[in-house]
Design a protein around this motif. Structure first.
Motif, PDB file in Angstrom:
ATOM      1  N   VAL A 231       0.853  -1.187   0.000  1.00  0.00           N
ATOM      2  CA  VAL A 231       0.000   0.000   0.000  1.00  0.00           C
ATOM      3  C   VAL A 231       0.888   1.235   0.000  1.00  0.00           C
ATOM      4  CG1 VAL A 231      -1.892   1.167   1.156  1.00  0.00           C
ATOM      5  CG2 VAL A 231      -1.660  -1.313   1.369  1.00  0.00           C
ATOM      6  N   LYS A 232       0.515   2.221  -0.789  1.00  0.00           N
ATOM      7  CA  LYS A 232       1.310   3.442  -0.863  1.00  0.00           C
ATOM      8  C   LYS A 232       0.903   4.429   0.221  1.00  0.00           C
ATOM      9  CE  LYS A 232       2.623   3.260  -5.722  1.00  0.00           C
ATOM     10  NZ  LYS A 232       2.653   3.978  -7.024  1.00  0.00           N
ATOM     11  N   GLU A 234       2.464   8.054   2.525  1.00  0.00           N
ATOM     12  CA  GLU A 234       3.426   9.147   2.468  1.00  0.00           C
ATOM     13  C   GLU A 234       3.466   9.868   3.815  1.00  0.00           C
ATOM     14  OE1 GLU A 234       2.340  12.000  -0.442  1.00  0.00           O
ATOM     15  OE2 GLU A 234       0.280  12.207   0.239  1.00  0.00           O
ATOM     16  N   ARG A 250      -2.280   7.283   4.077  1.00  0.00           N
ATOM     17  CA  ARG A 250      -2.459   6.703   2.742  1.00  0.00           C
ATOM     18  C   ARG A 250      -2.498   7.818   1.714  1.00  0.00           C
ATOM     19  NH1 ARG A 250      -5.504   1.157   2.301  1.00  0.00           N
ATOM     20  NH2 ARG A 250      -5.303   1.715   0.119  1.00  0.00           N
ATOM     21  N   LYS A 251      -1.887   7.567   0.567  1.00  0.00           N
ATOM     22  CA  LYS A 251      -1.883   8.582  -0.481  1.00  0.00           C
ATOM     23  C   LYS A 251      -3.282   8.793  -1.053  1.00  0.00           C
ATOM     24  CE  LYS A 251       2.882   8.554  -2.101  1.00  0.00           C
ATOM     25  NZ  LYS A 251       3.787   8.423  -3.255  1.00  0.00           N
ATOM     26  N   ASP A 252      -4.094   7.730  -1.078  1.00  0.00           N
ATOM     27  CA  ASP A 252      -5.432   7.862  -1.646  1.00  0.00           C
ATOM     28  C   ASP A 252      -6.472   8.235  -0.593  1.00  0.00           C
ATOM     29  OD1 ASP A 252      -5.336   5.514  -0.270  1.00  0.00           O
ATOM     30  OD2 ASP A 252      -6.270   4.284  -1.829  1.00  0.00           O
ATOM     31  N   ASP A 253      -6.060   8.309   0.669  1.00  0.00           N
ATOM     32  CA  ASP A 253      -6.992   8.671   1.728  1.00  0.00           C
ATOM     33  C   ASP A 253      -6.195   9.183   2.928  1.00  0.00           C
ATOM     34  OD1 ASP A 253      -9.009   9.036   3.526  1.00  0.00           O
ATOM     35  OD2 ASP A 253      -9.552   6.918   3.692  1.00  0.00           O
ATOM     36  N   GLU A 254      -5.977  10.495   2.985  1.00  0.00           N
ATOM     37  CA  GLU A 254      -5.142  11.066   4.041  1.00  0.00           C
ATOM     38  C   GLU A 254      -5.778  10.951   5.419  1.00  0.00           C
ATOM     39  OE1 GLU A 254      -3.770  14.982   3.268  1.00  0.00           O
ATOM     40  OE2 GLU A 254      -2.866  14.468   1.329  1.00  0.00           O
TER      41      GLU A 254
END
Length: 303
Positions: A231-232, A234, A250-254
């Motif tokens: 999972v990506k 940051e 998560r990059k798709d869900d901060e």
């Protein structure tokens, strides 16, 4: 006439709603009392039994009495285990003839089960158990029976004094999931991977289930465990009272924050920061590792 059905081998742990094992929740309480286990490789084949009766009749069966067997398998079994061969291997000279002797094994090769044909180009049989009336044979005697029948036993991987808790331990027992041992021996495909393991108590121990006595044994497959997820994520930071708070999101869900820590001068190195985050999150995840910046390897915990 039918042989003796082989008792179902319990999975080591209970399963969740997705059919993955719940590590730590033993299927049978007896499993936790055993100090040593003998481990064999679990083959991906068709469970097969051959019974010899005291009247000289040989009966060929599947995992259950109702299991239908392919015609080519029946022909192979009749050719490999004729009456006289079975008598020579299973009836001892100057000893009373047992009422029934049943050998159990995996039939594998083309047409047995999907993917089983990758082991070898034709049908074969590996022995994993033998029941003489009400007596189960130990491994040395089982190997002696296999030698007399001119067949092989399922590969033995050794003995362990622990209960496996993750797929890495299973792969370690299977030589780190290298090419399947049976496929190596029999010139099979290099793509064959081991299915799992079967463990029997050492020495043999029984438990009561209703009116039956069953041996303490279990199985585990690699697919029983939840798979790794990549999972990506940051790092995000903000200044709080002249100090920096680092958050891993998560990059798709901060909104999904894996962990956070207030950085001090000693924590400026990103690996140090990450170790702190991982330590904070150890109760949520079974194992977390940063593969490279922003890409995390996570094994979801069953806890």
């Amino acid at each position: 006439m039918t042989g003796t059905e082989y008792s179902k081998i319990e999975t080591l742990y209970d399963r969740d709603g997705s059919h993955f094992v719940i590590v730590g929740k033993l299927r049978r309480p007896e499993f936790g009392n055993i100090k040593m286990w003998s481990i064999t490789e679990k083959l991906h084949g068709r469970n097969t039994s051959i019974s010899l009766y005291d009247d000289g009749i040989v009966d060929y069966g599947g995992k259950t009495d109702e299991a239908e067997m392919p015609l080519e398998l029946i022909e192979y079994l009749k050719k490999t285990f004729p009456v006289e061969v079975m008598k020579t291997a299973l009836w001892l000279p100057n000893k009373p003839v047992p009422k029934q002797v049943t050998i159990y094994g995996e039939s594998y090769g083309p047409g047995m089960v999907p993917g089983s044909g990758l082991y070898r180009k034709d049908i074969s049989f590996r022995l994993f158990d033998c029941l003489i009336d009400s007596w189960w044979l130990e491994r040395p005697n089982l190997e002696d029976v296999a030698r007399k029948l001119e067949i092989k036993c399922v590969p033995i991987l050794g003995k362990i004094d622990f209960l496996p808790t993750d797929v890495r331990q299973i792969e370690y027992l299977l030589e780190r999931n290298k090419q399947n041992l049976v496929a190596i021996e029999e010139g099979g495909s290099k793509s064959v991977r081991s299915e799992g393991i079967v463990a029997k108590s050492e020495p043999m121990v029984f438990y009561r289930e209703g009116e039956k006595l069953k041996r303490v044994m279990w199985k585990l497959k690699i697919k029983d465990f939840k798979k790794e997820e990549f999972v990506k994520f940051e790092w995000k930071w903000q200044v709080i009272e002249n100090r920096i708070e680092w958050r891993l999101v998560r990059k798709d869900d901060e909104k999904m924050v894996i962990g956070s820590v207030i950085a001090t001068e000693e924590m400026e190195d990103r690996w140090h920061r990450w170790n702190v985050v991982a330590e904070c999150e150890k109760i949520k995840y079974k194992w977390i590792q940063e593969v490279e910046k922003g890409l995390l390897k996570i094994i979801i915990s069953n806890m």
